[in-house]
Write a protein that holds these residues in place. Structure first.
Motif, PDB file in Angstrom:
ATOM      1  N   GLY A 284      18.864  59.623  15.081  1.00  0.00           N
ATOM      2  CA  GLY A 284      18.570  58.965  13.818  1.00  0.00           C
ATOM      3  C   GLY A 284      17.379  59.495  13.060  1.00  0.00           C
ATOM      4  N   ASP A 285      16.808  60.630  13.473  1.00  0.00           N
ATOM      5  CA  ASP A 285      15.690  61.216  12.732  1.00  0.00           C
ATOM      6  C   ASP A 285      16.226  62.092  11.607  1.00  0.00           C
ATOM      7  N   GLY A 286      16.767  61.444  10.592  1.00  0.00           N
ATOM      8  CA  GLY A 286      17.379  62.173   9.488  1.00  0.00           C
ATOM      9  C   GLY A 286      16.732  61.867   8.159  1.00  0.00           C
ATOM     10  N   SER A 287      17.521  61.942   7.102  1.00  0.00           N
ATOM     11  CA  SER A 287      16.985  61.842   5.744  1.00  0.00           C
ATOM     12  C   SER A 287      16.473  60.456   5.396  1.00  0.00           C
ATOM     13  N   VAL A 288      17.029  59.431   6.022  1.00  0.00           N
ATOM     14  CA  VAL A 288      16.562  58.062   5.779  1.00  0.00           C
ATOM     15  C   VAL A 288      16.144  57.465   7.121  1.00  0.00           C
ATOM     16  N   HIS A 289      14.900  57.125   7.205  1.00  0.00           N
ATOM     17  CA  HIS A 289      14.305  56.555   8.416  1.00  0.00           C
ATOM     18  C   HIS A 289      13.280  55.540   7.947  1.00  0.00           C
ATOM     19  N   ARG A 290      13.044  54.525   8.747  1.00  0.00           N
ATOM     20  CA  ARG A 290      12.084  53.530   8.268  1.00  0.00           C
ATOM     21  C   ARG A 290      10.693  54.130   8.076  1.00  0.00           C
ATOM     22  N   GLY A 291      10.420  55.278   8.702  1.00  0.00           N
ATOM     23  CA  GLY A 291       9.170  55.966   8.420  1.00  0.00           C
ATOM     24  C   GLY A 291       9.019  56.305   6.950  1.00  0.00           C
ATOM     25  N   ASN A 292      10.140  56.494   6.237  1.00  0.00           N
ATOM     26  CA  ASN A 292      10.075  56.771   4.802  1.00  0.00           C
ATOM     27  C   ASN A 292       9.445  55.615   4.026  1.00  0.00           C
ATOM     28  N   LEU A 293       9.614  54.392   4.519  1.00  0.00           N
ATOM     29  CA  LEU A 293       9.026  53.242   3.843  1.00  0.00           C
ATOM     30  C   LEU A 293       7.506  53.348   3.811  1.00  0.00           C
TER      31      LEU A 293
ATOM     32  N   PHE B 197      25.595  65.283  13.393  1.00  0.00           N
ATOM     33  CA  PHE B 197      25.262  63.875  13.575  1.00  0.00           C
ATOM     34  C   PHE B 197      24.028  63.693  14.458  1.00  0.00           C
ATOM     35  N   ARG B 198      23.794  64.621  15.362  1.00  0.00           N
ATOM     36  CA  ARG B 198      22.625  64.509  16.245  1.00  0.00           C
ATOM     37  C   ARG B 198      21.323  64.683  15.472  1.00  0.00           C
ATOM     38  N   GLU B 199      21.307  65.521  14.439  1.00  0.00           N
ATOM     39  CA  GLU B 199      20.132  65.725  13.596  1.00  0.00           C
ATOM     40  C   GLU B 199      18.888  66.063  14.427  1.00  0.00           C
ATOM     41  N   ARG B 200      19.028  67.069  15.289  1.00  0.00           N
ATOM     42  CA  ARG B 200      17.905  67.422  16.166  1.00  0.00           C
ATOM     43  C   ARG B 200      16.657  67.825  15.385  1.00  0.00           C
ATOM     44  N   ASN B 201      16.874  68.595  14.326  1.00  0.00           N
ATOM     45  CA  ASN B 201      15.736  69.127  13.587  1.00  0.00           C
ATOM     46  C   ASN B 201      16.038  69.070  12.100  1.00  0.00           C
ATOM     47  N   ASP B 202      16.333  67.850  11.649  1.00  0.00           N
ATOM     48  CA  ASP B 202      16.802  67.666  10.283  1.00  0.00           C
ATOM     49  C   ASP B 202      15.713  68.042   9.276  1.00  0.00           C
ATOM     50  N   PRO B 203      16.033  68.917   8.314  1.00  0.00           N
ATOM     51  CA  PRO B 203      15.013  69.357   7.352  1.00  0.00           C
ATOM     52  C   PRO B 203      14.563  68.262   6.399  1.00  0.00           C
ATOM     53  N   GLU B 204      15.320  67.151   6.335  1.00  0.00           N
ATOM     54  CA  GLU B 204      14.944  66.056   5.444  1.00  0.00           C
ATOM     55  C   GLU B 204      14.220  64.928   6.173  1.00  0.00           C
ATOM     56  N   ALA B 205      13.974  65.095   7.458  1.00  0.00           N
ATOM     57  CA  ALA B 205      13.339  64.033   8.248  1.00  0.00           C
ATOM     58  C   ALA B 205      11.868  63.875   7.885  1.00  0.00           C
ATOM     59  N   VAL B 206      11.409  62.638   7.805  1.00  0.00           N
ATOM     60  CA  VAL B 206       9.990  62.367   7.577  1.00  0.00           C
ATOM     61  C   VAL B 206       9.219  62.743   8.829  1.00  0.00           C
ATOM     62  N   LEU B 207       8.047  63.376   8.644  1.00  0.00           N
ATOM     63  CA  LEU B 207       7.257  63.902   9.750  1.00  0.00           C
ATOM     64  C   LEU B 207       5.859  63.278   9.776  1.00  0.00           C
TER      65      LEU B 207
END
Length: 927
Positions: free
Chosen positions: A674-683, A327-337
């Motif tokens: 909250g830096d996971g697969s869906v983040h407003r950065g994806n928008l 749940f912490r998603e420290r280094n989520d591989p699906e996070a937008v960078l």
């Protein structure tokens, strides 16, 4: 004398400020008649542009307007009749109109929605010219369209004097408010309203500085920075002289801000009373507030520990830790960078074998009291209650990060020159926390936005042939230490010696005022300080009594960043992307910085990132022992070793950059969840990536991408299609659910935006679908996760990451009417879990399947049941109404309010998730 040319008698009278509940309007006409000041005619002269390489393609906007000052007469007229002082809200309409006008945008129409940000003022656009305090070495020209000050000096001192004078003209009351906030003295200054108490309490705990502390920060910043430090001190003193010259002029001319009368500092008839001059330590107090709001990432280690303990209690240590980490998603591989080229920048990563952790015993954590001896109004306002007022919530939410950036390399633009659309979102206030200005003088050449009271330099804006901007980055520069208590609750072990805590107190009292309507009262704020920072919590660890302290690397270093801003304003220093990165590296607050000129783009993540001891996990409290301190930490100066510039995420000429407070780069851990697969950065990522793939990007196309993302509902665009896929995995036979599914699907197909049916309609297209999702989201999240996690763990994780932050979600972290939305929520958790239930590929999955225990049919039942409930929930329940909106008014519930920090009020505007100050730039040439 008053600063502007004659417009109308009322337009000459102005003020800035914060206070609620003003004098009744019965005697308005009498008061106005006695308050009008003599008028003088200023001579309009042309201002010439200086070394501008943007070719007319730089634009900016900052609602509601440049004028943040108003006289008492203007305040009373505004309160009674809604009239506005000149330039108080003339940028609000263009800003608001982009939401319905962006689809038909062309490059030629950009300045319909933005200001022309070219240097100088054309002769036919000059509204006024003045030489402040009669000085011959500086001129302030204001333009007709927005009333922005264009300051031109022939000496460095005169230039900065003019900057201070213009700042006081536009934001004197606001500056006064925030220097008192930074000192924990707002209630004594502005009255005992709950919002005032909340503001001073929130900031005092984080920065309980004495006058000596404030002065020491100035001395250290100057001493440690050679010639630039000396120049910064000289600039600050000249700036202060300008502020104080305006205070004296406005006092003798009786056109000072009307809030001083409404809070009892001045008498409207006799002119008795004083407005205190500003001094240099006030600038540090102001800087501490702004730094705490926008540039102090980290903290939260105690809450992290509580949720970890809850997970371990439910699942056992090994599995509980695994669940927590998922749940912490420290280094989520699906996070937008932001840096998406695959380069890794390890920071605050999870150690293989954590050392020194000091996790609290279950149920032992208590918050350290801040308020004591409250009487009168203060007795009925706890610190918690006070901090929940609308204005305080809006301000405090700003620290969570609300800014965005879209930057495209010239390789992919139609012109071959880079294009940027970027800006910070500092919240919506009246007046704005930021102000616009242009400064031209020896060693300074810039235009843009600066925080009121700190505007000796432009902090976000443009130089002669480059522009820069920032977003809040949120990497962790705050650590929590467990100091073991000895002797009593106010002594602790420091390197084996029982050491007394330092007690810092601030007692505030106030009298009844017409401004806030409160009774007289008082209270004392008390902070216990250790060498490891102020005490925030108390607990036991393994049965031992401890105090948890917070140590911030920028604590006692609020003035240090002035050097970086000085460099950004210096045309002889910044000549390209590497110079820009070097300047940004001198800013010790946590920001993402972006740059564009005619040939290059660049990015740099700033902040004093401490080098932690080997094995320390930055996510959790550690023991206050030498072995776990920052490397080479000196408690006297609060200095340590910091990670080198090369270790900070940075880049030059990447194909494009996006940032919406998302993860910066691989292996770079940010403090927020909250830096996971869906983040407003994806928008932003999805839209800009498509533009770059197609090529030929223009300013219009990039503005449209930003505006389109600003109206999107993140849940609907990126999560709702998967939810509907589960629901539609079998035929929907329930008519209520089928109708809801049809509406939701139609909304997704139409673009999943929260847009008006037409400009000014104040009604949403797809209104039913929006209502259904707003009602459904909290229901489905709870039904999806609480059964599997259990109530205790579910609650603990929601304390780390709220489930929702829709525009109308007053229960969310940003509060209602705040604009910024979809930064914090369980979008990634729902997305990953639903995909797992559907049997789709998930990188970095949650540790378990939660929806229906992993059964597709059971998950569908949960979604169907909660969707049916949501569909049947009335608009008046989903949007319960408040002081501004009637129950059921969906558009109004979403709408943005300029929260009053002074006497002038403005109307609400349609929601858009967008920076407050924003630039659109494309340089045509370079020096």
């Amino acid at each position: 004398m008053p600063r502007r040319t004659v417009r109308t008698t009322l337009d000459r009278l102005r003020t800035p400020g914060r206070v609620t509940g003003f004098l009744k309007s019965a005697s308005i006409c009498v008061l106005i008649a006695g308050l009008l000041s003599p008028l003088t005619q200023a001579t309009a002269t042309a201002a010439t542009a200086s070394n501008d390489y943007c070719g007319g393609q730089c634009s900016d906007i900052l609602p509601p307007g440049e004028n943040g000052n108003a006289t008492l007469a203007q305040i009373l007229l505004n309160q009674a009749f809604g009239t506005q002082p000149s330039h108080a809200e003339d940028q609000l309409g263009p800003y608001a109109n982009l939401a319905t006008g962006y689809s038909g945008l062309t490059d030629a129409k950009i300045n319909t929605f933005f200001n022309d940000a070219s240097f100088g003022v054309p002769s036919d656009q000059v509204a006024s010219t003045e030489s402040p305090a009669g000085r011959s070495d500086v001129t302030i020209v204001r333009d007709k369209k927005a009333g922005i000050p264009h300051i031109t000096g022939t000496t460095r001192y005169g230039t900065e004097f003019g900057a201070g004078y213009a700042a006081a003209e536009d934001r004197l009351w606001l500056m006064d408010v925030f220097r008192h906030v930074g000192r924990g003295q707002l209630t004594t200054f502005a009255g005992g309203a709950a919002s005032n108490q909340g503001l001073e309490q929130e900031f005092y705990r984080n920065a309980p500085y004495s006058e000596a502390d404030l002065q020491a920060q100035i001395d250290n910043a100057v001493a440690n920075n050679g010639a630039r430090g000396q120049q910064a001190l000289a600039d600050a003193n000249a700036y202060l002289a300008g502020i104080n010259a305006y205070i004296d002029a406005s006092d003798s001319g009786r056109y000072f801000p009307g809030e001083y009368v409404l809070t009892g500092h001045k008498d409207s008839i006799t002119n008795a009373g004083t407005i205190d001059h500003f001094k240099i330590t006030d600038l540090v107090a102001l800087g501490a507030v702004i730094g705490s709001l926008f540039g102090a990432g980290g903290g939260g280690e105690v809450n992290n520990a509580i949720s970890l303990i809850a997970a371990q209690s439910k699942y056992g240590v090994a599995q509980g830790t695994k669940v927590w980490e998922s749940f912490r998603e420290r280094n989520d591989p699906e996070a937008v960078l932001t840096v998406h080229n695959g380069e890794s920048f390890p920071y605050a990563t999870k150690p293989a074998d954590a050392q020194g952790e000091a996790l609290p015993d279950t149920g032992s954590v208590t918050t350290e009291p801040l308020v004591y001896d409250a009487t009168g109004t203060g007795a009925s306002q706890s610190a918690t209650a006070a901090s929940q007022t609308a204005t305080t919530t809006a301000l405090s939410s700003a620290r969570r990060g609300m800014s965005n950036a879209l930057v495209v390399s010239g390789k992919y633009t139609a012109s071959g020159h880079p294009i940027a659309v970027f800006g910070p979102q500092t919240g919506y206030f009246a007046p704005q926390l930021l102000m616009l200005q242009e400064i031209q003088g020896p060693g300074i050449s810039a235009r843009g936005a600066s925080f009121a009271g700190l505007s000796m330099y432009v902090e976000l804006g443009r130089g002669q042939d480059y522009s820069w901007s920032a977003t809040t980055s949120g990497q962790d520069i705050i650590d929590t230490y467990a100091v073991e208590l000895c002797q009593d609750d106010y002594h602790y072990l420091y390197h084996g010696t029982c050491t007394a805590m330092d007690k810092v107190e601030q007692t505030n009292s106030w009298k009844p005022t017409t401004a806030d309507g409160t009774a007289a009262g008082s209270y004392t704020m008390r902070v216990w300080k250790t060498k490891y920072g102020p005490v925030e919590y108390r607990a036991t660890v393994g049965g031992k009594k401890v105090a948890y302290t917070t140590l911030r690397s920028s604590y006692m270093h609020e003035a240090d960043s002035i050097i970086g801003f000085q460099m950004l304003n210096d045309p002889d220093y910044v000549k390209g992307p590497k110079d820009f990165q070097s300047a940004a590296q001198h800013i010790n607050y946590t920001f993402n910085w972006f740059y564009a000129d005619s040939s290059h783009t660049a990015y740099y993540n700033s902040g004093d990132n401490p080098v932690r001891a080997s094995g320390v996990d930055a996510e959790f409290p550690v023991w206050a022992q030498a072995a776990y301190e920052w490397k080479n930490w000196n408690p006297t100066t609060n200095t340590a070793d910091y990670t080198p510039a090369s270790a900070h995420p940075n880049s030059v000429d990447q194909d494009y950059y996006i940032s919406w407070n998302n993860k910066q780069a691989l292996d770079y851990t940010t403090a927020p969840w909250g830096d996971g697969s869906v983040h407003r950065g994806n928008l932003l990522e999805d839209r800009v990536k498509k533009l770059v793939a197609a090529g030929g990007v223009t300013r219009t196309k990039l503005v449209q991408a930003m505006a389109d993302a600003a109206l999107a509902d993140l849940r609907a665009e990126d999560v709702l299609p998967k939810l509907l896929k589960v629901v539609n995995s079998s035929t929907v036979t329930d008519s209520t659910v089928a109708d809801a599914v049809s509406k939701l699907q139609a909304w997704v197909s139409a673009g999943a935006k929260r847009t008006e049916t037409s400009a000014g309609s104040k009604k949403y297209a797809d209104a039913d679908a929006i209502r259904i999702l707003d009602a459904w989201w909290p229901l489905l999240v709870k039904a999806e996760f609480q059964p599997g996690l259990g109530s205790d763990l579910y609650t603990a994780i929601t304390n780390n990451l709220p489930i929702d932050e829709s525009p109308s979600a007053a229960h969310g972290p940003t509060g209602s009417h705040a604009g910024s939305s979809f930064q914090y929520g369980w979008w990634s958790y729902v997305d990953k879990d639903i995909r797992a239930v559907l049997g789709e590929s998930v990188q970095g999955p949650l540790a378990d399947k939660y929806c229906g225990g992993g059964s597709l049919s059971s998950c569908r039942d949960i979604l169907m049941s909660t969707l049916k409930t949501a569909a049947g929930t009335s608009a008046s329940t989903v949007y319960p109404g408040d002081s501004l909106c009637s129950a059921g008014d969906q558009w109004c519930a979403d709408s943005i309010v300029q929260r009053t920090l002074g006497g002038i009020k403005h109307g609400n505007i349609s929601w858009q998730n967008r920076p407050t100050f924003q630039q659109v730039v494309e340089y045509t040439s370079h020096r």
